[in-house]
Every structure is written in structure tokens, then in C-alpha cells.
Design a protein around this motif. Structure first.
Motif: not given
Length: 371
Positions: A277, A275, A250
Motif C-alpha cells: 500500500v 498487500a 493498494k
């Protein structure tokens, strides 16, 4: 803009979907969900056209003849199509090109990935540490294609799933992981990163946000063999098998990644939870079972010294049970026995830390017999 799929495809009602008129109102019955869904006039028109074998372009033209402009026609069709696919009412039949594919081994299963074009395939290759195209029987097959600027994919169960293009790799990773967990080879799974040191296993346990991936990155850089960064599969004999997808990092780990690997400019992917990544394939990842020698539960804090606290077997067992999950949501007696074997054969600790560099040093001392 995604490259268009070069596949033959057709939309058709699912086997368990039935169209009917009740008091002049259009409804769909789903045998799978045992539910009725009412359609408005436009939805009923689109459904009937698709059921007759019309293409999307045919549907758009027919809606245009009814006075609906092209933009609205495409919007109505896409919205209806997405809802029906999500509810397993509509299927997409397609045939993949033979040369747009690769294979890999994960969790002692052979994964085959096929895509409609090279653009999609290049998005999925970074998920895997090593490709294996030596042939062999395929355990899990994933096929992906583009339709109306969306990505659709299906697995062995033939059910069609969809996602945005930027979320394709994380979504496929989650799909494959779930399939592996449901395999009858494993009694349950743990939220844990797994590494190997001198042939034995180190488990880093913790929920998302505990720092498993960042700490794994540092340990791999220090000479540990990577085996998986998120989920560890557990067999009835108490051995552990990581799922060696590429290390998933991340945004908070990108600075560490840059310091250790230079200007890493891999593509950014968006997970379904929002998120951002990036994936780092790790060469020579361990792809098999390990006996755990160390179990470390991560306790990440805002500040303070790094500290390693020994845990007795009961304390370790309770924590492992809290972090265990099975395909049916239950920890079986076989699963409990496997946990007992793991705990009996390993030393367990809680690692409290704020800086991953300091935590790495203490874990290296532990595995080298100095802590």
C-alpha cells in the motif's frame, strides 16, 4: 537497515510471568493466559539472565562462554524474545527522546506518536492527513523503537507489540483504529469510506476489495471532502465520523493515483496481510461528525454498465447490519437505534460498476440532484 534507537531500554519479565522448576524442568506460568510454557535449557538460561537484569549483549556473551557461536546465540535469543513478547511474558522498558514526536486528531481523539529516532518517525508521518502540535491532552499515545533490527511499539495499555519495519505504518494504523472503535463515544463501526458534500455525508459501504479507496480518490479529485477511506464510527445519535487517516491505496489503484496526482513516489508499505500500500495525505480532510444523506453499497463487477439501484430502508438496514461491527462483537439496541436513524435520514442505493471513472460520474450526479 534501520537506524538504531537512541533510547534507554531494558528487558524484564512481565508482572504476570512466573518462572518455576517442576521435576527439574523449567516452566513459565502466565497469569494473563493461565497457561504453562516449558523452556528448553537455552531458553531457561536466557530467561534467567534477563530476569537478573542482563542486557542482550550480556546474554550473547554468556551463551558464547557455553560454546554457542555468536550467530546462533543471537538467533536463539531473538526467537525466544519474540515468543515471550507475543505471549505477554516479557516486557521492554524504554524512554523516548523528548524531541522525536508529533500529534494528530482522528475520530475526535488526539493521537500522539513518539519514536526512538527520526527514521521511524518519518515512516509514520505519512499516515496522517494533517499534524496538530498545538498541545492538549493526549487520548492515544503510541511509542515505537528498534531492537535487534525489529520494530517494537506500545500504546496506552503498555503491552509491547512487534512488527517488521516495512509493516510499521499499516500495523500502527490498525492498532489506532481498533482503539478508536473501542472508545465509549461510539456504539459501533461500519466498513465504509466517508466523504462530505455541501456539509452532508456520503457513505461508500463495502468489504475490502469493493473499490472504496479508488472511488474515494476519484471523488476527492472531483471536489468532495475526504473524511475516511475504511472505517466509519457511528454515535448513538446516528451521526457518522470517519477516521481521516491518509488515503490508503493498494497496488491496483496506483495507476489512477499517478494519472490524478502525477508521479507520486511515496514509500510502499506492507500490510500484515501481505498487500502493498501507499498513503496519500488529503489536505483539509473532514475531522468530525456528519449526518449521512446518501448510503451507497458498492457492487464491483468484472464488466458491464454502471447502474444505481434504489434500496428501501429494510434492505439498507440489513446490509448495514451485515457490515457493522462493535468492540464487543455485538450490535446493541443503542446501535440498532443509531442505524435506524441513519437509514431514516438518508437515501440508499446499490452501485454496480466495473470502471471507477464511470461510477464517480454517477455518484456526482446523485449528490448534485441529477440522478
Amino acid at each position: 537497515m534501520l537506524e538504531k534507537s537512541s533510547v534507554e531500554m531494558a528487558l524484564r519479565p512481565s508482572v504476570g510471568a512466573v518462572f518455576a522448576l517442576l521435576d527439574g524442568r523449567s516452566v513459565l506460568f502466565s497469569e494473563t493466559s493461565q497457561k504453562l510454557y516449558e523452556l528448553d535449557q537455552v531458553g531457561a538460561f536466557i530467561w534467567c539472565k534477563l530476569a537478573q537484569g542482563a542486557s542482550l549483549e550480556d546474554v550473547h556473551r554468556e551463551l558464547g562462554r557455553l560454546g554457542i557461536d555468536e550467530h546462533a546465540a543471537r538467533q536463539f535469543t531473538r526467537q525466544a524474545m519474540n515468543i515471550w513478547i507475543d505471549r505477554a511474558l516479557l516486557d521492554i522498558d524504554w524512554r523516548m527522546p523528548a524531541n522525536c514526536t508529533f500529534s494528530a486528531d482522528l475520530g475526535r481523539r488526539r493521537i500522539s506518536v513518539r519514536a526512538a529516532n527520526w527514521d521511524l518517525l518519518q515512516q509514520l508521518i505519512p499516515l496522517f492527513c494533517a499534524l496538530d502540535d498545538n498541545g492538549g491532552e493526549e487520548d492515544i499515545v503510541i511509542e515505537a523503537m528498534v531492537l535487534d533490527d525489529q520494530v517494537f511499539f506500545r500504546g496506552n495499555d503498555a503491552r509491547v507489540h512487534r512488527c517488521e519495519a516495512g509493516a510499521l505504518a499499516p500495523t500502527i494504523k490498525a492498532h489506532i483504529t481498533e482503539r478508536l472503535i473501542r472508545s465509549d463515544r461510539w456504539v459501533f463501526a461500519l466498513h465504509a469510506a466517508s466523504l462530505a458534500k455541501c456539509g452532508t455525508g456520503l457513505l461508500l459501504c463495502g468489504q475490502p476489495g469493493a473499490g472504496k479507496s479508488t472511488l474515494t480518490l476519484r471523488l476527492v479529485n472531483a471536489g468532495f471532502q475526504y473524511a475516511g477511506d475504511d472505517v466509519a464510527l457511528v454515535g448513538a445519535d446516528g451521526t457518522v465520523c470517519g477516521i481521516p487517516f491518509a488515503l490508503t491505496l493498494k497496488e491496483g489503484s496506483w495507476a489512477v493515483l499517478s494519472r490524478l496526482y502525477g508521479d507520486w513516489n511515496d514509500a510502499t508499505h506492507c500490510r500484515p496481510d501481505g498487500a502493498q500500500v501507499r498513503y496519500l495525505p488529503i489536505p483539509d480532510a473532514h475531522n468530525g461528525c456528519l449526518s449521512a444523506s446518501w448510503i451507497v453499497f458498492l457492487n464491483r463487477v468484472a464488466s458491464g454498465p454502471v447502474e444505481l439501484t434504489p434500496l428501501d430502508q429494510l434492505g439498507s438496514m440489513k446490509r448495514l447490519i451485515d457490515g457493522a461491527f462493535a468492540a464487543d462483537g455485538r450490535l446493541s439496541q443503542a446501535g440498532f437505534s443509531a442505524l435506524k436513524r441513519i437509514v431514516a435520514g438518508a437515501r440508499s442505493f446499490q452501485l454496480t460498476y466495473s470502471e471507477s471513472a464511470e461510477a464517480r460520474g454517477l455518484l456526482m450526479d446523485l449528490c448534485n440532484g441529477k440522478a
